[in-house]
Design a protein around this motif. Structure first.
Motif, short mmCIF file in Angstrom:
data_model
loop_
_atom_site.label_atom_id
_atom_site.label_comp_id
_atom_site.label_asym_id
_atom_site.label_seq_id
_atom_site.Cartn_x
_atom_site.Cartn_y
_atom_site.Cartn_z
N ASP A 12 -3.77 0.17 4.34
CA ASP A 12 -3.69 -0.73 3.17
C ASP A 12 -4.08 -2.16 3.55
O ASP A 12 -4.44 -2.95 2.68
CB ASP A 12 -2.30 -0.69 2.50
CG ASP A 12 -1.14 -0.95 3.43
OD1 ASP A 12 -1.16 -0.44 4.56
OD2 ASP A 12 -0.19 -1.67 3.03
N HIS A 13 -4.05 -2.49 4.84
CA HIS A 13 -4.41 -3.84 5.30
C HIS A 13 -5.82 -3.91 5.88
O HIS A 13 -6.27 -4.99 6.24
CB HIS A 13 -3.40 -4.33 6.35
CG HIS A 13 -2.01 -4.47 5.79
ND1 HIS A 13 -1.40 -5.68 5.62
CD2 HIS A 13 -1.15 -3.53 5.34
CE1 HIS A 13 -0.19 -5.49 5.09
NE2 HIS A 13 -0.02 -4.19 4.91
N GLY A 57 0.83 -1.20 0.00
CA GLY A 57 0.00 0.00 0.00
C GLY A 57 0.86 1.24 0.00
O GLY A 57 2.04 1.16 0.27
N ASP A 109 3.67 -6.98 7.51
CA ASP A 109 4.69 -5.95 7.24
C ASP A 109 5.70 -5.99 8.38
O ASP A 109 5.32 -5.87 9.56
CB ASP A 109 4.07 -4.56 7.20
CG ASP A 109 3.22 -4.33 5.96
OD1 ASP A 109 2.94 -5.32 5.25
OD2 ASP A 109 2.83 -3.17 5.71
N HIS A 122 -1.87 -5.84 11.17
CA HIS A 122 -1.70 -4.52 11.79
C HIS A 122 -2.75 -3.60 11.17
O HIS A 122 -3.46 -4.01 10.25
CB HIS A 122 -0.27 -4.00 11.65
CG HIS A 122 0.17 -3.70 10.23
ND1 HIS A 122 0.14 -4.64 9.23
CD2 HIS A 122 0.66 -2.56 9.67
CE1 HIS A 122 0.59 -4.10 8.11
NE2 HIS A 122 0.91 -2.84 8.34
N HIS A 140 2.85 -8.40 -1.13
CA HIS A 140 3.07 -7.01 -0.67
C HIS A 140 4.26 -6.43 -1.44
O HIS A 140 5.24 -5.98 -0.89
CB HIS A 140 3.34 -7.01 0.84
CG HIS A 140 3.07 -5.71 1.52
ND1 HIS A 140 3.93 -4.64 1.48
CD2 HIS A 140 2.02 -5.29 2.28
CE1 HIS A 140 3.43 -3.64 2.17
NE2 HIS A 140 2.26 -4.00 2.66
#
Ligand SMILES: [Zn+2]
Ligand SMILES: [Zn+2]
Length: 311
Positions: A86-87, A32, A204, A82, A279
Motif C-alpha cells: 500500500d506504500h 491499505g 505504519d 516500509h 492512513h
C-alpha cells in the motif's frame, strides 16, 4: 479535514509563508489495501515550489500529484517508510510514467533494506519499453544511471536541500531483535527538520518509544490511526475468514498500528504541537469518537486529513 493545524484545503490553493515553508500535502489518506471511493492509498509530498519529496508512494500517487498541481519533473526524491504494497505500489507508476514521458534527470529513492530489490524489479520490468524507446533517436533512457537507491535504517540521517531527515525503526514489524527477519523487514518513522518547522511522520507503527523520541517537540506529528474492532468487523463481512484467524488479525492491528488512544499518548508524551491524522480507515462515526479519545490525552490541535489537504 480541519484547518486547526494550519490546513489550507485543496493543495492547489496552498499558500506559503514568507520563507516558502514546505507544505506537507496528504496525497492519499487511506490505510491499505482496501479500495476506497473517497481516499487514495498512502502517499504524501513535502513541497516547496522548487522540489517535491514524495513520502510513501501508494497506488495512484502520480495522479494525486497532478491534482495537487505538482509537476512530475519536480519529484527528485522518494522516501519509503516500509515496503508494504500500500506504500509502494505507486512507485511503478512514478518511475514508469517518468520514463514514458521522457522526463530527464536524477531520481533518488530512499527506503529500508529491500528497497533496491523492489526498484530493481521495477527497472527490469521496463526492459521492453526501454527497448522500444531506444529505437527513437534522442529518447534513450539510462534507468540505471538516472535512479539511485539509498537504503536507510534506524538512525540514518541525510539532508535534502534545506531539509534534514532522520529515520527511526518502529514497531510495525515485530520480529525478534537480532533475527534475520528483523534485519530484512524494517519499518521506519521519519522526521523532517525544515528551516521553519519540524514534522514527524509515523508511517505504519504500533506504540514505540523510538517514535516518541523521534517526534520529540515536533511542530507537527503526522500519524497513522486504526480501529481494530471496526477493521476486523469490516473484514468479516467481506471475506470468509474463520473466527480464529479473525482474532489473530485483530491482534495484529492492535500491536502493529495505533489506536486513537495510542495516537493521543504518543502526541502527548512526545510533546508535539499539533497532530495530523492519515492512513485512516475509520468511518465518520468512529472518527468523531477518535477525535474525542485523542483529546483526552492531547490538548493541542488535531486534524483528520483528507486527500490533497495541505499543512
Ligand atoms: Zn500501510
Ligand atoms: Zn504497513
Amino acid at each position: 479535514m480541519s484547518d486547526e493545524v494550519g490546513g489550507v484545503g485543496a493543495a492547489s490553493t496552498a499558500t506559503h509563508g514568507p520563507q516558502h515553508a514546505p507544505s506537507w500535502i496528504t496525497l492519499g489518506t487511506m490505510s491499505g489495501p482496501i479500495p476506497s471511493d473517497v481516499r487514495h492509498q498512502p502517499a504524501n509530498v513535502l513541497y516547496d515550489d522548487a522540489s517535491a519529496i514524495v513520502v510513501d508512494c501508494g497506488d495512484g500517487a502520480v495522479d494525486q500529484l497532478r491534482k495537487a498541481a505538482i509537476p512530475l519533473p519536480a519529484v527528485r526524491t522518494v522516501i519509503l517508510s516500509h515496503l508494504h504494497v500500500d506504500h509502494t505500489a505507486g512507485l511503478y507508476g512514478l518511475i514508469g510514467r517518468r520514463l514514458q514521458a521522457h522526463i530527464p534527470g536524477a531520481l533518488t529513492i530512499y527506503g529500508p533494506p529491500g528497497t533496491l530489490r523492489v526498484v530493481n524489479a521495477i527497472r527490469s520490468s521496463f526492459d521492453f519499453a526501454s527497448g522500444l524507446m531506444s529505437r527513437v533517436p534522442g529518447l534513450t533512457h539510462q534507468l540505471d544511471a538516472e535512479i539511485t537507491v539509498v537504503e536507510i535504517t534506524d538512525g540514518s540521517q541525510f539532508t535534502l536541500g534545506r531539509i534534514d531527515v532522520t529515520a527511526a525503526i518502529n514497531t510495525h514489524y515485530r520480529y525478534p531483535e537480532g533475527s534475520p527477519e528483523a534485519k530484512r523487514y524494517q519499518s521506519l518513522s521519519l522526521r523532517f527538520d525544515t528551516p521553519t518547522r519540524s514534522i514527524a511522520y509515523t508511517g505504519d507503527t504500533g506504540p514505540s518509544e523510538k517514535v516518541e523520541q523521534l517526534a520529540r517537540g515536533a511542530d507537527m506529528l503526522v500519524s497513522e490511526i486504526t480501529d481494530p474492532e471496526q477493521v476486523t468487523s469490516q473484514l468479516s463481512r467481506t471475506l470468509p475468514i474463520p473466527p480464529a484467524a479473525l482474532a489473530a488479525i485483530k491482534r495484529r492491528f492492535e500491536l502493529e498500528h495505533l489506536t486513537a488512544d495510542e495516537v493521543g499518548l504518543l502526541a502527548s508524551r512526545a510533546e508535539v504541537k499539533s497532530v495530523v491524522i492519515t492512513h485512516n480507515p475509520l468511518t465518520a462515526e468512529n472518527m468523531d469518537r477518535a477525535r474525542d479519545t485523542i483529546g483526552c490525552r492531547f490538548t493541542g490541535p488535531v486534524a483528520f486529513a483528507d486527500d490533497l489537504d495541505s499543512y
